[in-house]
Design an enzyme around this catalytic site. Sequence first.
Site, PDB file in Angstrom:
ATOM      1  N   ASP A 119       0.861  -1.171   0.000  1.00 51.31           N
ATOM      2  CA  ASP A 119       0.000   0.000   0.000  1.00 51.31           C
ATOM      3  C   ASP A 119       0.911   1.239   0.000  1.00 51.31           C
ATOM      4  O   ASP A 119       2.101   1.141   0.313  1.00 51.31           O
ATOM      5  CB  ASP A 119      -0.884  -0.027   1.255  1.00 51.31           C
ATOM      6  CG  ASP A 119      -1.640   1.260   1.451  1.00 51.31           C
ATOM      7  OD1 ASP A 119      -2.304   1.689   0.496  1.00 51.31           O
ATOM      8  OD2 ASP A 119      -1.559   1.839   2.556  1.00 51.31           O
TER       9      ASP A 119
ATOM     10  N   ASP B 108      -0.237   5.181   0.677  1.00 46.79           N
ATOM     11  CA  ASP B 108      -0.511   6.250   1.651  1.00 46.79           C
ATOM     12  C   ASP B 108      -0.638   5.675   3.055  1.00 46.79           C
ATOM     13  O   ASP B 108      -1.480   4.818   3.315  1.00 46.79           O
ATOM     14  CB  ASP B 108      -1.786   7.002   1.255  1.00 46.79           C
ATOM     15  CG  ASP B 108      -1.623   7.657  -0.101  1.00 46.79           C
ATOM     16  OD1 ASP B 108      -0.667   8.429  -0.256  1.00 46.79           O
ATOM     17  OD2 ASP B 108      -2.422   7.365  -1.007  1.00 46.79           O
TER      18      ASP B 108
ATOM     19  N   LYS C 234     -11.547  11.821  -5.149  1.00 42.38           N
ATOM     20  CA  LYS C 234     -12.817  12.316  -5.706  1.00 42.38           C
ATOM     21  C   LYS C 234     -13.991  11.811  -4.854  1.00 42.38           C
ATOM     22  O   LYS C 234     -14.933  12.544  -4.566  1.00 42.38           O
ATOM     23  CB  LYS C 234     -12.970  11.859  -7.170  1.00 42.38           C
ATOM     24  CG  LYS C 234     -11.918  12.450  -8.099  1.00 42.38           C
ATOM     25  CD  LYS C 234     -12.160  12.101  -9.561  1.00 42.38           C
ATOM     26  CE  LYS C 234     -11.856  10.664  -9.919  1.00 42.38           C
ATOM     27  NZ  LYS C 234     -10.436  10.285  -9.819  1.00 42.38           N
TER      28      LYS C 234
ATOM     29  N   ALA D 259       0.136  10.857  -8.428  1.00 41.25           N
ATOM     30  CA  ALA D 259       0.571  11.068  -7.040  1.00 41.25           C
ATOM     31  C   ALA D 259       1.558   9.971  -6.637  1.00 41.25           C
ATOM     32  O   ALA D 259       2.566  10.232  -5.980  1.00 41.25           O
ATOM     33  CB  ALA D 259      -0.636  11.077  -6.111  1.00 41.25           C
TER      34      ALA D 259
HETATM   35  C1  XBP Z   1      -5.253   6.249   0.354  1.00 39.47           C
HETATM   36  C2  XBP Z   1      -6.404   7.011  -0.081  1.00 39.47           C
HETATM   37  C3  XBP Z   1      -6.269   7.999  -1.159  1.00 39.47           C
HETATM   38  C4  XBP Z   1      -5.511   9.263  -0.817  1.00 39.47           C
HETATM   39  C5  XBP Z   1      -5.826  10.334  -1.835  1.00 39.47           C
HETATM   40  O1  XBP Z   1      -5.140   5.101  -0.405  1.00 39.47           O
HETATM   41  O2  XBP Z   1      -7.472   6.810   0.405  1.00 39.47           O
HETATM   42  O3  XBP Z   1      -7.560   8.364  -1.476  1.00 39.47           O
HETATM   43  O4  XBP Z   1      -5.911   9.765   0.447  1.00 39.47           O
HETATM   44  O5  XBP Z   1      -5.525   9.901  -3.096  1.00 39.47           O
HETATM   45  P1  XBP Z   1      -4.014   3.974  -0.145  1.00 39.47           P
HETATM   46  P2  XBP Z   1      -6.168  10.574  -4.400  1.00 39.47           P
HETATM   47  O6  XBP Z   1      -3.701   3.966   1.338  1.00 39.47           O
HETATM   48  O7  XBP Z   1      -4.671   2.722  -0.612  1.00 39.47           O
HETATM   49  O8  XBP Z   1      -2.818   4.347  -0.978  1.00 39.47           O
HETATM   50  O9  XBP Z   1      -6.598  11.960  -4.045  1.00 39.47           O
HETATM   51  O10 XBP Z   1      -5.029  10.546  -5.389  1.00 39.47           O
HETATM   52  O11 XBP Z   1      -7.324   9.711  -4.819  1.00 39.47           O
HETATM   53 MG    MG Z   2      -3.058   3.300   3.219  1.00 43.57          MG
END
Ligand code: XBP
Ligand code: MG
Length: 251
Positions: A10, A12, A55, A125
């Site tokens: 993963d 973020d 979004k 990103a």
């Molecule tokens: C994390 C998320 C994402 C980011 C924002 O996903 O929920 O939505 O907060 O990303 P993960 P975008 O932990 O699975 O990486 O604004 O680019 O959608």
């Molecule tokens: Mg995450």
Amino acid sequence: MAELKCILWDVDGTLADTERDGHRVAFNMAFEEAGLSRQWDVATYGELLAVTGGKERIRFDIDRGGMADMPFEEIAKLHASKTIHYQTLIADGLIPLRPGVRRLLEEAYAAGITLGVSTTTTPAALDALIEHSLGKEWFDRFAVLAAGDIVPAKKPAPDIYLYAIDKLGVSAAETIALEDSSNGWKSVRDANMKCIITINDYTADHDFTGADLVVSELGEADRDAINLLQNPHALDIHHVELKHLQAIMHG
Ligand code: XBP
Ligand code: MG
């Protein structure tokens, strides 16, 4: 019992703590630039993380009365502007990798384990984080970058993990995933993969029942031992190493 062939990461909250000081700040910059008065403070953003995808997160805030309604095209425009701000923040080097991430990635890569990314975040990103925090060589070292709208159903649906192993030609039984949130854990669980969780401030009180290991971070050899919050395989761990992932696979 299967051999460990693949590790899916993963992004973020797992590779780096991007949410509070990265995505959140970028959303607020986009809102301000668009003349909207809405700002997501740290606590509010924690509530909004219940919904994955930028979004989708804006839509959720609209639906719960946090922002005025707008058509999808405007949400998409706002989100595109947020992504540009996010890329700038990452390029400024503001978000380092979490402890132990580079170490474990390097160890697994050297051992010939297939590495991939499974994330809800937008590809642009993700690319920024790889380029500026990890290093460009990782564009080639990751065998798959599964990200964003590539599957219609985002986490907690298992689709992004199933997409990644399909592309890689490995089975779920040979794969272990690293996550940080309950939405991520549900996604891994329903893809029938083993899972290690590194918690962070936003996810410390999430429910990870059934995960194979829950830790404060991956840790480093020359630092204090990490906190083991759930350790159902009774592993002896100071910091998480490849041998621990292999032990989890052997059950
Ligand atoms: C994390 C998320 C994402 C980011 C924002 O996903 O929920 O939505 O907060 O990303 P993960 P975008 O932990 O699975 O990486 O604004 O680019 O959608
Ligand atoms: Mg995450």
